[in-house]
Write a protein that holds these residues in place. Sequence first.
Motif, PDB file in Angstrom:
ATOM      1  N   VAL A   1     -20.136  14.117  -9.959  1.00  0.00           N
ATOM      2  CA  VAL A   1     -19.712  13.311 -11.069  1.00  0.00           C
ATOM      3  C   VAL A   1     -19.485  12.009 -11.040  1.00  0.00           C
ATOM      4  O   VAL A   1     -20.159  11.093 -12.014  1.00  0.00           O
ATOM      5  CB  VAL A   1     -18.349  13.738 -11.308  1.00  0.00           C
ATOM      6  N   ARG A   2     -19.378  11.187 -10.023  1.00  0.00           N
ATOM      7  CA  ARG A   2     -19.035   9.696  -9.789  1.00  0.00           C
ATOM      8  C   ARG A   2     -20.293   9.080  -8.823  1.00  0.00           C
ATOM      9  O   ARG A   2     -20.573   8.011  -9.014  1.00  0.00           O
ATOM     10  CB  ARG A   2     -17.928   9.687  -9.196  1.00  0.00           C
TER      11      ARG A   2
ATOM     12  N   SER B   1     -14.272  23.088 -10.326  1.00  0.00           N
ATOM     13  CA  SER B   1     -14.285  22.863 -11.693  1.00  0.00           C
ATOM     14  C   SER B   1     -13.037  22.066 -11.982  1.00  0.00           C
ATOM     15  O   SER B   1     -13.233  21.124 -12.762  1.00  0.00           O
ATOM     16  CB  SER B   1     -14.311  24.456 -12.448  1.00  0.00           C
TER      17      SER B   1
ATOM     18  N   VAL C   1     -13.923  18.441 -11.000  1.00  0.00           N
ATOM     19  CA  VAL C   1     -14.863  17.700 -11.915  1.00  0.00           C
ATOM     20  C   VAL C   1     -14.041  17.311 -13.223  1.00  0.00           C
ATOM     21  O   VAL C   1     -14.231  16.347 -13.723  1.00  0.00           O
ATOM     22  CB  VAL C   1     -16.103  18.903 -12.206  1.00  0.00           C
ATOM     23  N   ILE C   2     -13.154  18.145 -13.679  1.00  0.00           N
ATOM     24  CA  ILE C   2     -12.630  17.798 -14.932  1.00  0.00           C
ATOM     25  C   ILE C   2     -11.624  16.563 -14.883  1.00  0.00           C
ATOM     26  O   ILE C   2     -11.633  15.611 -15.577  1.00  0.00           O
ATOM     27  CB  ILE C   2     -11.902  18.930 -15.607  1.00  0.00           C
ATOM     28  N   GLN C   3     -10.873  16.694 -13.551  1.00  0.00           N
ATOM     29  CA  GLN C   3     -10.004  15.293 -13.382  1.00  0.00           C
ATOM     30  C   GLN C   3     -11.018  14.072 -13.106  1.00  0.00           C
ATOM     31  O   GLN C   3     -10.586  13.025 -13.576  1.00  0.00           O
ATOM     32  CB  GLN C   3      -9.410  15.667 -12.189  1.00  0.00           C
ATOM     33  N   LEU C   4     -12.003  14.024 -12.387  1.00  0.00           N
ATOM     34  CA  LEU C   4     -13.039  13.104 -12.165  1.00  0.00           C
ATOM     35  C   LEU C   4     -13.585  12.283 -13.279  1.00  0.00           C
ATOM     36  O   LEU C   4     -13.596  11.114 -13.623  1.00  0.00           O
ATOM     37  CB  LEU C   4     -13.965  13.310 -11.153  1.00  0.00           C
ATOM     38  N   ARG C   5     -13.987  13.340 -14.303  1.00  0.00           N
ATOM     39  CA  ARG C   5     -14.519  12.919 -15.599  1.00  0.00           C
ATOM     40  C   ARG C   5     -13.465  12.153 -16.383  1.00  0.00           C
ATOM     41  O   ARG C   5     -14.012  11.562 -17.494  1.00  0.00           O
ATOM     42  CB  ARG C   5     -15.260  14.177 -16.129  1.00  0.00           C
ATOM     43  N   SER C   6     -12.184  12.782 -16.309  1.00  0.00           N
ATOM     44  CA  SER C   6     -11.240  11.985 -17.053  1.00  0.00           C
ATOM     45  C   SER C   6     -10.826  10.686 -16.596  1.00  0.00           C
ATOM     46  O   SER C   6      -9.502  10.219 -17.137  1.00  0.00           O
ATOM     47  CB  SER C   6     -10.082  12.917 -17.524  1.00  0.00           C
TER      48      SER C   6
ATOM     49  N   ASP D   1     -17.685   2.868  -6.508  1.00  0.00           N
ATOM     50  CA  ASP D   1     -16.755   3.241  -7.249  1.00  0.00           C
ATOM     51  C   ASP D   1     -15.137   3.666  -6.580  1.00  0.00           C
ATOM     52  O   ASP D   1     -15.321   4.494  -5.626  1.00  0.00           O
ATOM     53  CB  ASP D   1     -17.087   4.616  -8.102  1.00  0.00           C
TER      54      ASP D   1
END
Length: 257
Positions: A41-42, A114, A117-122, A132
């Motif tokens: 993700v990052r 999963s 991933v959701i936490q990192l994208r937000s 980063d």
Amino acid sequence: MPVAATLHTWTHSAPSFLAAFLASLVEFVEALTIVLAVGIVRGWRPALVGTAAGTVILAAMIVLLGPLLGQIRIEILQLVVGFLLLLFGMRWLRKAILRAAGIIPLHDEIAAFSSEVIQLRSAGPMAAIMLDPIAVGTTFKAVVLEGTEVVFIVLAVGAAGNTLIPGSVGAAAAGVLVIALGIVLHRPLSRVPENAIKFAVGILISGFGIFWVGEGLGFEWPGRDSALIPMFALLLTTSLVGAQLARRATVPSGANK
């Protein structure tokens, strides 16, 4: 080297190696799940920087604290470490028994991946020029938090039983294995039988705890280190019976729903 001496060395070192290897395997698999999520993700560069920094901290803890523990009177060290290992191991074993009985759910690495991933994208935009900080901090925290338990096991078992090197080798072997599998598969290691491994780790660490408490109190175990083998067997039998009884106890309540 005589056969008797070889057998004694193996009996003395193998449990420490195995306990450190299995405990490290579980913790490193959980850390790998977070590192993979961050990398995907990052970005991989900050993910690997955070991982490397966390690994250095853990290695420094072993190098610095290991010799210090060696300066403590052995009887006191065995007693304190034994109680800590017993409490630590029973916590692992209790959760493993409850998972085996179906009372609490099994740990799901895919679901954890999963969620991460959701936490990192937000978490906000990625740094365009410098590393980063979210990615570096997340992987660093994951490696240090998951690895601290490994360091404790390696230091506790190694210092009390003079097996710091076998324990360290076991932890390092697990780390290399998990990293290699992560690079090859490039996905969470969801098929690792994590609860079974935690079951084994709980038995091994609890057995060490009982053994070192006895040593610290001056109890002479029959067969010395060989006494660990029947101790592990007794803990395994008791835990399997406990899991079976707990599973049966939950059936009536589930059937009435």
